[in-house]
Scaffold this motif. Structure first.
Motif, PDB file in Angstrom:
ATOM      1  N   PRO A   7     -15.239   4.219 -76.071  1.00  0.00           N
ATOM      2  CA  PRO A   7     -15.929   3.097 -76.710  1.00  0.00           C
ATOM      3  C   PRO A   7     -15.649   1.748 -76.060  1.00  0.00           C
ATOM      4  O   PRO A   7     -16.484   0.849 -76.126  1.00  0.00           O
ATOM      5  CB  PRO A   7     -15.405   3.122 -78.145  1.00  0.00           C
ATOM      6  N   GLN A   8     -14.463   1.586 -75.463  1.00  0.00           N
ATOM      7  CA  GLN A   8     -14.123   0.313 -74.833  1.00  0.00           C
ATOM      8  C   GLN A   8     -13.123   0.548 -73.720  1.00  0.00           C
ATOM      9  O   GLN A   8     -12.425   1.558 -73.699  1.00  0.00           O
ATOM     10  CB  GLN A   8     -13.556  -0.667 -75.849  1.00  0.00           C
ATOM     11  N   VAL A   9     -13.074  -0.399 -72.796  1.00  0.00           N
ATOM     12  CA  VAL A   9     -12.127  -0.352 -71.683  1.00  0.00           C
ATOM     13  C   VAL A   9     -11.441  -1.709 -71.629  1.00  0.00           C
ATOM     14  O   VAL A   9     -12.099  -2.750 -71.568  1.00  0.00           O
ATOM     15  CB  VAL A   9     -12.843  -0.053 -70.347  1.00  0.00           C
ATOM     16  N   LYS A  10     -10.122  -1.690 -71.667  1.00  0.00           N
ATOM     17  CA  LYS A  10      -9.352  -2.925 -71.678  1.00  0.00           C
ATOM     18  C   LYS A  10      -9.504  -3.677 -70.353  1.00  0.00           C
ATOM     19  O   LYS A  10      -9.362  -3.103 -69.275  1.00  0.00           O
ATOM     20  CB  LYS A  10      -7.880  -2.621 -71.938  1.00  0.00           C
ATOM     21  N   SER A  11      -9.789  -4.955 -70.454  1.00  0.00           N
ATOM     22  CA  SER A  11      -9.942  -5.796 -69.273  1.00  0.00           C
ATOM     23  C   SER A  11      -8.650  -5.807 -68.459  1.00  0.00           C
ATOM     24  O   SER A  11      -7.568  -5.978 -69.005  1.00  0.00           O
ATOM     25  CB  SER A  11     -10.303  -7.221 -69.707  1.00  0.00           C
ATOM     26  N   GLY A  12      -8.772  -5.569 -67.171  1.00  0.00           N
ATOM     27  CA  GLY A  12      -7.622  -5.580 -66.280  1.00  0.00           C
ATOM     28  C   GLY A  12      -6.842  -4.281 -66.230  1.00  0.00           C
ATOM     29  O   GLY A  12      -5.874  -4.172 -65.482  1.00  0.00           O
ATOM     30  N   SER A  13      -7.242  -3.288 -67.030  1.00  0.00           N
ATOM     31  CA  SER A  13      -6.538  -2.010 -67.049  1.00  0.00           C
ATOM     32  C   SER A  13      -6.846  -1.202 -65.793  1.00  0.00           C
ATOM     33  O   SER A  13      -7.812  -1.473 -65.077  1.00  0.00           O
ATOM     34  CB  SER A  13      -6.941  -1.201 -68.285  1.00  0.00           C
ATOM     35  N   THR A  14      -6.034  -0.182 -65.540  1.00  0.00           N
ATOM     36  CA  THR A  14      -6.315   0.683 -64.390  1.00  0.00           C
ATOM     37  C   THR A  14      -7.629   1.426 -64.591  1.00  0.00           C
ATOM     38  O   THR A  14      -8.313   1.740 -63.618  1.00  0.00           O
ATOM     39  CB  THR A  14      -5.164   1.678 -64.132  1.00  0.00           C
ATOM     40  N   ALA A  15      -8.001   1.701 -65.834  1.00  0.00           N
ATOM     41  CA  ALA A  15      -9.287   2.346 -66.109  1.00  0.00           C
ATOM     42  C   ALA A  15     -10.436   1.447 -65.656  1.00  0.00           C
ATOM     43  O   ALA A  15     -11.371   1.904 -64.993  1.00  0.00           O
ATOM     44  CB  ALA A  15      -9.414   2.676 -67.593  1.00  0.00           C
ATOM     45  N   GLU A  16     -10.361   0.172 -65.989  1.00  0.00           N
ATOM     46  CA  GLU A  16     -11.412  -0.759 -65.573  1.00  0.00           C
ATOM     47  C   GLU A  16     -11.445  -0.883 -64.052  1.00  0.00           C
ATOM     48  O   GLU A  16     -12.516  -0.851 -63.442  1.00  0.00           O
ATOM     49  CB  GLU A  16     -11.209  -2.128 -66.198  1.00  0.00           C
ATOM     50  N   ILE A  17     -10.274  -0.992 -63.449  1.00  0.00           N
ATOM     51  CA  ILE A  17     -10.203  -1.109 -61.989  1.00  0.00           C
ATOM     52  C   ILE A  17     -10.773   0.137 -61.315  1.00  0.00           C
ATOM     53  O   ILE A  17     -11.423   0.041 -60.268  1.00  0.00           O
ATOM     54  CB  ILE A  17      -8.750  -1.384 -61.557  1.00  0.00           C
ATOM     55  N   ALA A  18     -10.587   1.321 -61.928  1.00  0.00           N
ATOM     56  CA  ALA A  18     -11.116   2.570 -61.376  1.00  0.00           C
ATOM     57  C   ALA A  18     -12.622   2.707 -61.570  1.00  0.00           C
ATOM     58  O   ALA A  18     -13.236   3.609 -61.022  1.00  0.00           O
ATOM     59  CB  ALA A  18     -10.395   3.760 -62.007  1.00  0.00           C
ATOM     60  N   GLY A  19     -13.222   1.811 -62.386  1.00  0.00           N
ATOM     61  CA  GLY A  19     -14.664   1.839 -62.578  1.00  0.00           C
ATOM     62  C   GLY A  19     -15.131   2.498 -63.856  1.00  0.00           C
ATOM     63  O   GLY A  19     -16.330   2.686 -64.063  1.00  0.00           O
ATOM     64  N   ILE A  20     -14.214   2.848 -64.738  1.00  0.00           N
ATOM     65  CA  ILE A  20     -14.597   3.445 -66.018  1.00  0.00           C
ATOM     66  C   ILE A  20     -15.216   2.370 -66.896  1.00  0.00           C
ATOM     67  O   ILE A  20     -14.731   1.240 -66.947  1.00  0.00           O
ATOM     68  CB  ILE A  20     -13.375   4.094 -66.698  1.00  0.00           C
ATOM     69  N   GLN A  21     -16.310   2.730 -67.568  1.00  0.00           N
ATOM     70  CA  GLN A  21     -17.047   1.773 -68.383  1.00  0.00           C
ATOM     71  C   GLN A  21     -17.178   2.268 -69.821  1.00  0.00           C
ATOM     72  O   GLN A  21     -17.180   3.487 -70.059  1.00  0.00           O
ATOM     73  CB  GLN A  21     -18.460   1.575 -67.815  1.00  0.00           C
ATOM     74  N   PRO A  22     -17.316   1.339 -70.768  1.00  0.00           N
ATOM     75  CA  PRO A  22     -17.614   1.757 -72.143  1.00  0.00           C
ATOM     76  C   PRO A  22     -18.885   2.607 -72.137  1.00  0.00           C
ATOM     77  O   PRO A  22     -19.848   2.308 -71.426  1.00  0.00           O
ATOM     78  CB  PRO A  22     -17.840   0.442 -72.876  1.00  0.00           C
ATOM     79  N   GLY A  23     -18.859   3.689 -72.900  1.00  0.00           N
ATOM     80  CA  GLY A  23     -20.000   4.589 -72.963  1.00  0.00           C
ATOM     81  C   GLY A  23     -19.841   5.816 -72.086  1.00  0.00           C
ATOM     82  O   GLY A  23     -20.570   6.796 -72.238  1.00  0.00           O
ATOM     83  N   ASP A  24     -18.892   5.779 -71.143  1.00  0.00           N
ATOM     84  CA  ASP A  24     -18.609   6.971 -70.342  1.00  0.00           C
ATOM     85  C   ASP A  24     -18.046   8.052 -71.257  1.00  0.00           C
ATOM     86  O   ASP A  24     -17.472   7.763 -72.312  1.00  0.00           O
ATOM     87  CB  ASP A  24     -17.587   6.677 -69.239  1.00  0.00           C
ATOM     88  N   ILE A  25     -18.180   9.297 -70.834  1.00  0.00           N
ATOM     89  CA  ILE A  25     -17.633  10.423 -71.587  1.00  0.00           C
ATOM     90  C   ILE A  25     -16.626  11.134 -70.696  1.00  0.00           C
ATOM     91  O   ILE A  25     -16.969  11.578 -69.593  1.00  0.00           O
ATOM     92  CB  ILE A  25     -18.747  11.389 -72.044  1.00  0.00           C
ATOM     93  N   LEU A  26     -15.390  11.214 -71.172  1.00  0.00           N
ATOM     94  CA  LEU A  26     -14.327  11.890 -70.445  1.00  0.00           C
ATOM     95  C   LEU A  26     -14.476  13.392 -70.651  1.00  0.00           C
ATOM     96  O   LEU A  26     -14.428  13.878 -71.776  1.00  0.00           O
ATOM     97  CB  LEU A  26     -12.958  11.411 -70.938  1.00  0.00           C
ATOM     98  N   LEU A  27     -14.654  14.128 -69.547  1.00  0.00           N
ATOM     99  CA  LEU A  27     -14.822  15.573 -69.606  1.00  0.00           C
ATOM    100  C   LEU A  27     -13.522  16.320 -69.317  1.00  0.00           C
ATOM    101  O   LEU A  27     -13.201  17.298 -69.980  1.00  0.00           O
ATOM    102  CB  LEU A  27     -15.898  16.019 -68.606  1.00  0.00           C
ATOM    103  N   TYR A  28     -12.803  15.880 -68.276  1.00  0.00           N
ATOM    104  CA  TYR A  28     -11.544  16.516 -67.871  1.00  0.00           C
ATOM    105  C   TYR A  28     -10.503  15.454 -67.582  1.00  0.00           C
ATOM    106  O   TYR A  28     -10.812  14.430 -66.968  1.00  0.00           O
ATOM    107  CB  TYR A  28     -11.731  17.352 -66.597  1.00  0.00           C
TER     108      TYR A  28
END
Length: 74
Positions: A7-28
């Motif tokens: 639902p959300q990605v913290k600003s400045g997090s490694t997830a955001e830096i890796a390109g993960i966006q709100p609305g993505d679905i984690l499969l594995y």
């Protein structure tokens, strides 16, 4: 697809830096099929901050992977 909706990605997090966006679905998460939040928690607890993991995600009709180092728990 079956997975964990992000639902959300913290600003400045490694997830955001890796390109993960709100609305993505984690499969594995590092080879573990994520079908619910309990499985995700178990997979996360098996790792420590700064561990490198591979995530497979779904976005707008396509799957992709990212590698990132886990942030420290906040």
């Amino acid at each position: 697809p079956l997975g964990f909706y992000i639902p959300q990605v913290k600003s400045g997090s490694t997830a955001e830096i890796a390109g993960i966006q709100p609305g993505d679905i984690l499969l594995y998460f590092n080879g573990v099929r994520i079908s619910n939040v309990d499985i995700l928690k178990t997979a996360l607890y098996a790792h420590s901050a700064r561990d490198k993991v591979t995530l497979f995600l779904y976005r707008q009709g396509g799957e992709f992977s990212v590698e990132l180092y886990l942030d420290a728990a906040q």
